[in-house]
Enzyme design. Structure first.
Site, mmCIF file in Angstrom:
data_model
loop_
_atom_site.group_PDB
_atom_site.id
_atom_site.type_symbol
_atom_site.label_atom_id
_atom_site.label_comp_id
_atom_site.label_asym_id
_atom_site.label_seq_id
_atom_site.Cartn_x
_atom_site.Cartn_y
_atom_site.Cartn_z
ATOM 1 N N LYS A 1 62.084 -80.837 20.173
ATOM 2 C CA LYS A 1 63.044 -81.540 21.031
ATOM 3 C C LYS A 1 63.483 -82.843 20.349
ATOM 4 O O LYS A 1 64.653 -83.129 20.233
ATOM 5 C CB LYS A 1 62.380 -81.822 22.385
ATOM 6 C CG LYS A 1 63.254 -82.526 23.372
ATOM 7 C CD LYS A 1 62.572 -82.605 24.741
ATOM 8 C CE LYS A 1 63.313 -83.582 25.636
ATOM 9 N NZ LYS A 1 62.698 -83.725 26.942
ATOM 10 N N HIS B 1 31.921 -61.107 30.538
ATOM 11 C CA HIS B 1 30.755 -61.021 29.649
ATOM 12 C C HIS B 1 30.469 -62.365 29.008
ATOM 13 O O HIS B 1 29.773 -62.444 27.999
ATOM 14 C CB HIS B 1 31.009 -59.951 28.578
ATOM 15 C CG HIS B 1 31.237 -58.610 29.193
ATOM 16 N ND1 HIS B 1 30.221 -57.696 29.366
ATOM 17 C CD2 HIS B 1 32.346 -58.058 29.746
ATOM 18 C CE1 HIS B 1 30.714 -56.629 29.978
ATOM 19 N NE2 HIS B 1 32.003 -56.816 30.222
ATOM 20 N N GLU C 1 53.567 -83.160 13.251
ATOM 21 C CA GLU C 1 53.066 -81.814 12.916
ATOM 22 C C GLU C 1 54.222 -80.902 12.519
ATOM 23 O O GLU C 1 54.180 -80.219 11.495
ATOM 24 C CB GLU C 1 52.360 -81.193 14.136
ATOM 25 C CG GLU C 1 51.048 -81.836 14.525
ATOM 26 C CD GLU C 1 51.221 -82.991 15.505
ATOM 27 O OE1 GLU C 1 52.320 -83.590 15.565
ATOM 28 O OE2 GLU C 1 50.237 -83.326 16.197
ATOM 29 N N LYS D 1 50.797 -89.539 19.226
ATOM 30 C CA LYS D 1 51.815 -89.517 18.176
ATOM 31 C C LYS D 1 51.814 -90.830 17.383
ATOM 32 O O LYS D 1 52.194 -90.861 16.227
ATOM 33 C CB LYS D 1 53.203 -89.238 18.786
ATOM 34 C CG LYS D 1 53.340 -87.803 19.343
ATOM 35 C CD LYS D 1 54.758 -87.452 19.788
ATOM 36 C CE LYS D 1 54.829 -86.018 20.300
ATOM 37 N NZ LYS D 1 56.155 -85.532 20.638
ATOM 38 N N GLY E 1 59.535 -80.789 27.555
ATOM 39 C CA GLY E 1 58.969 -79.892 26.536
ATOM 40 C C GLY E 1 58.208 -78.718 27.130
ATOM 41 O O GLY E 1 58.432 -77.557 26.776
ATOM 42 N N ARG E 2 57.304 -79.003 28.068
ATOM 43 C CA ARG E 2 56.461 -77.924 28.606
ATOM 44 C C ARG E 2 57.200 -77.035 29.601
ATOM 45 O O ARG E 2 56.632 -76.078 30.122
ATOM 46 C CB ARG E 2 55.183 -78.498 29.208
ATOM 47 C CG ARG E 2 55.402 -79.561 30.273
ATOM 48 C CD ARG E 2 54.106 -80.316 30.563
ATOM 49 N NE ARG E 2 54.317 -81.457 31.432
ATOM 50 C CZ ARG E 2 54.717 -82.652 31.033
ATOM 51 N NH1 ARG E 2 54.993 -82.873 29.766
ATOM 52 N NH2 ARG E 2 54.850 -83.652 31.901
ATOM 53 N N GLU F 1 49.116 -81.535 31.505
ATOM 54 C CA GLU F 1 49.992 -82.586 30.999
ATOM 55 C C GLU F 1 50.893 -83.098 32.130
ATOM 56 O O GLU F 1 51.336 -84.236 32.118
ATOM 57 C CB GLU F 1 50.833 -82.043 29.843
ATOM 58 C CG GLU F 1 51.312 -83.112 28.882
ATOM 59 C CD GLU F 1 51.885 -82.521 27.615
ATOM 60 O OE1 GLU F 1 51.103 -82.210 26.706
ATOM 61 O OE2 GLU F 1 53.107 -82.368 27.533
HETATM 62 C C1 G6Q Z 1 55.619 -81.458 26.477
HETATM 63 C C2 G6Q Z 1 55.202 -82.547 25.623
HETATM 64 C C3 G6Q Z 1 54.756 -82.143 24.246
HETATM 65 C C4 G6Q Z 1 55.903 -81.801 23.305
HETATM 66 C C5 G6Q Z 1 55.370 -81.754 21.886
HETATM 67 C C6 G6Q Z 1 56.425 -81.395 20.890
HETATM 68 O O1 G6Q Z 1 56.039 -81.564 27.589
HETATM 69 O O2 G6Q Z 1 56.184 -83.518 25.589
HETATM 70 O O3 G6Q Z 1 53.859 -81.071 24.268
HETATM 71 O O4 G6Q Z 1 56.493 -80.605 23.659
HETATM 72 O O5 G6Q Z 1 54.794 -82.979 21.560
HETATM 73 O O6 G6Q Z 1 57.475 -82.309 20.925
HETATM 74 P P1 G6Q Z 1 58.813 -82.002 20.186
HETATM 75 O O7 G6Q Z 1 59.425 -80.780 20.770
HETATM 76 O O8 G6Q Z 1 59.674 -83.219 20.365
HETATM 77 O O9 G6Q Z 1 58.475 -81.771 18.738
#
Ligand code: G6Q
Length: 569
Positions: free
Chosen positions: A223, A400, A229, A528, A283-284, A369
């Protein structure tokens, strides 16, 4: 007295109050003193309990049986009164209509617009956003079709056989879970889809080992397009590809899913190869947006649309069904009942489907989150428990492993069982055997095995009196462990979409009950920032003050780290 449930509007701060002092909370507290002594064995003396405490929606094919919960009709009334007073419905209308309910980030929360299958406009800052959403969907449709039909080719004219999604958190967990869940729907046009998320080089290395650059497409999903990462993995993939096919190949082998066109272009991806989404998509909650592109490539755009349709179905149910018949609302108030009154420390999600093996991991992010917060609508620290610790594995594997603790441990752990009447696969009598367990476990958790039942059983087996005495306490199951059973007719893109949206709205509802902002994530932002401080220290380019533990651990790492090793990529 102030109306403590008053809806907060942007920038408005209300007088101090204590949620737990409201009459609705106190009713529940008093009622809990009665219900904590009640056993499900007694509640089930009512033969109509299933009819009273289940919702069967035959249009989508979902039965939500919540009869095995420690509730009676009065409990439900108190809980739903609480939800009504908390203005869950009014808040959900605010969300769907684009009000900036994520007040700490000053953002609207409009993932529901992404799956709006009606022709109704959705206004954001006074402008209908549906044309932009539909334009991106069209672009995804064309791209995924071209890729699957072999019209989108690699730089050397080869068909794309492998798609690698590079993203993390919300840009990974949703599409990864859905691709796993709908794997059965892959067909002869389906490329293999790989997911790389971890900054640990092992993650990308093991994927690159499996693929050929000429046939591979990298989807960089971020986003912000600044996440350490993702950018690190994307740069490594780019370097690998350029070393094999040259700089020009990037255009055919990289696309981006982002809100940040500037950064995408800086990375070297043409803006035409970027699939846009917007700040109003968290994001989520983004698998419904361009972030769903790997899903469309994997199962085809038509099936991706069916997923959206299922979510849209659940959106309407959530908005329109009265609370008494509203699956997400009832699931939410039950979770609240156990979290805040029974003081449950965690909650399990147990899908009886191997295809859903990533479902709990996905929900962990979505739920934890969203509601792992302690500051309320009035910007004050709350004094009650919020957020659920979610965990779980698919059945029957979990049986199990950790079910022992749920059955006989000292912890109180409510569970959701998710099962399908008709799975997509048909393999001998596996499904009947799986589902026999799906039905047996909630029954055993609810009713247990009494001392007398154990005693009789052991006596019949001919054991000595001494052995019976010894074994009886170990074989007693107290029962009274609450469960929901979600029984779905078929595992299809549509029902999966509905199931995901069900949980999204459950989480939203709980956020309103707890009066926390379910849509920000300052804890993630912290992570971050912190690593960036230490990173230069590991190559001795900086030195920062640390506590003696961190300082010595970093020193050991620097002293022992081997240098001049040959790179694997
Ligand atoms: C989700 C969070 C988090 C995010 C990641 C990736 O709601 O904000 O999990 O999706 O940190 O972020 P980017 O899509 O900006 O790389």
């Amino acid at each position: 007295m102030n109306n403590v449930w008053q809806i907060k509007t942007k920038g408005e701060f209300m007088a101090k109050f204590n949620l737990t002092k409201t009459s609705q909370w106190q009713n529940l507290e008093k009622h809990f003193e009665v219900m904590k002594e009640v056993h499900l064995r007694d509640l089930f003396k009512n033969e109509n309990r299933f009819d009273e405490f289940s919702i069967c929606d035959n249009n989508i094919g979902i039965t939500f049986d919540y009869s095995k919960n420690i509730i009676n009709s009065e409990t439900l009334r108190f809980l739903l009164d609480f939800a009504k007073e908390a203005k869950v419905h009014q808040y959900s209308e605010k969300m769907f209509s684009g009000e900036k309910i994520n007040w700490t980030e000053k953002r609207a929360v409009l993932h529901t617009a992404l799956r709006n299958r009606s022709s109704k406009p959705v206004l954001f800052d006074g402008k209908d956003i549906m044309p932009s959403i539909n334009a991106v969907l069209e672009k995804m449709k064309k791209f995924s079709r071209d890729l699957r039909e072999g019209k989108w080719l690699g730089a050397t004219g080869k068909k794309i056989t492998d798609v690698v999604n590079i993203g993390i958190g919300g840009s990974d967990l949703g599409p990864r879970m859905v691709c796993e869940a709908l794997k059965f729907y892959a067909d002869s046009s389906t490329p293999a889809v790989h997911f790389v998320s971890n900054i640990d080089g092992a993650d990308i290395l093991e994927v690159l080992k499996k693929i050929n650059p000429e046939n591979s497409l990298f989807i960089v999903a971020s986003k912000t397009f600044t996440t350490l990462e993702t950018i690190t993995n994307a740069l490594t993939a780019r370097k690998w590809l350029v070393a094999k096919l040259g700089e020009k190949a990037v255009a055919n082998h990289f696309v981006a899913l982002s809100t940040n066109a500037k950064k995408v272009v800086e990375f070297g991806i043409d803006e035409n190869n970027m699939f846009e989404f917007w700040d109003f998509v968290g994001g989520r909650y983004s698998l419904w947006s361009a972030i769903g592109l790997p899903i469309a490539c994997f199962i085809g755009f038509d099936k991706f649309e069916e997923l959206l349709e299922g979510a849209y179905y659940m959106d309407k149910h959530f908005l329109e069904a009265p609370f008494e018949k509203n699956i997400p609302v009832i699931a939410a108030v039950l979770g609240f009942w156990y979290n805040n009154f029974f003081k449950a420390e965690s909650y399990t999600i147990l899908p009886y489907s191997q295809y859903l093996h990533r479902f709990t991991a996905y929900l962990q992010q979505c739920d934890m989150e969203s509601n792992g917060k302690t500051i309320n609508f009035e910007n004050e620290k709350i004094n009650y428990s919020t957020g659920s610790i979610l965990w779980g594995e698919p059945g029957t594997n979990g049986q199990h492993s950790f079910y022992q603790l749920i059955h006989q441990g000292s912890k109180f752990i409510p569970c959701d069982f998710i099962g399908f009447v008709n799975p997509p696969e048909n393999v001998g009598d596996h499904h009947e055997k799986l589902m026999a367990n799906f039905f047996a476990q909630p029954e055993a958790l609810a009713f247990g095995l009494t001392k007398d039942e154990v005693y009789d059983e052991l006596t019949k087996s001919g054991l000595s009196f001494a052995d019976i005495e010894l074994l009886t306490p170990h074989k007693v199951f107290e029962g009274n462990k609450p469960t929901n059973s979600i029984l779905i007719d078929n595992l299809t893109p549509k029902t999966l979409g509905a199931l995901i949206a069900l949980y999204e709205h459950k989480i939203f509802t709980q956020g309103i009950l707890w009066r926390v902002n379910s849509f920000d994530q300052w804890g993630v932002q912290l992570g971050k920032v912190l690593a960036n401080v230490i990173l230069p220290e590991l190559s001795k380019k900086a030195q920062n003050p640390h506590d003696c533990s961190t300082k010595n651990l970093i020193k050991i790492f620097i002293d022992k780290k081997k240098t001049n090793l040959q790179e694997n990529i």
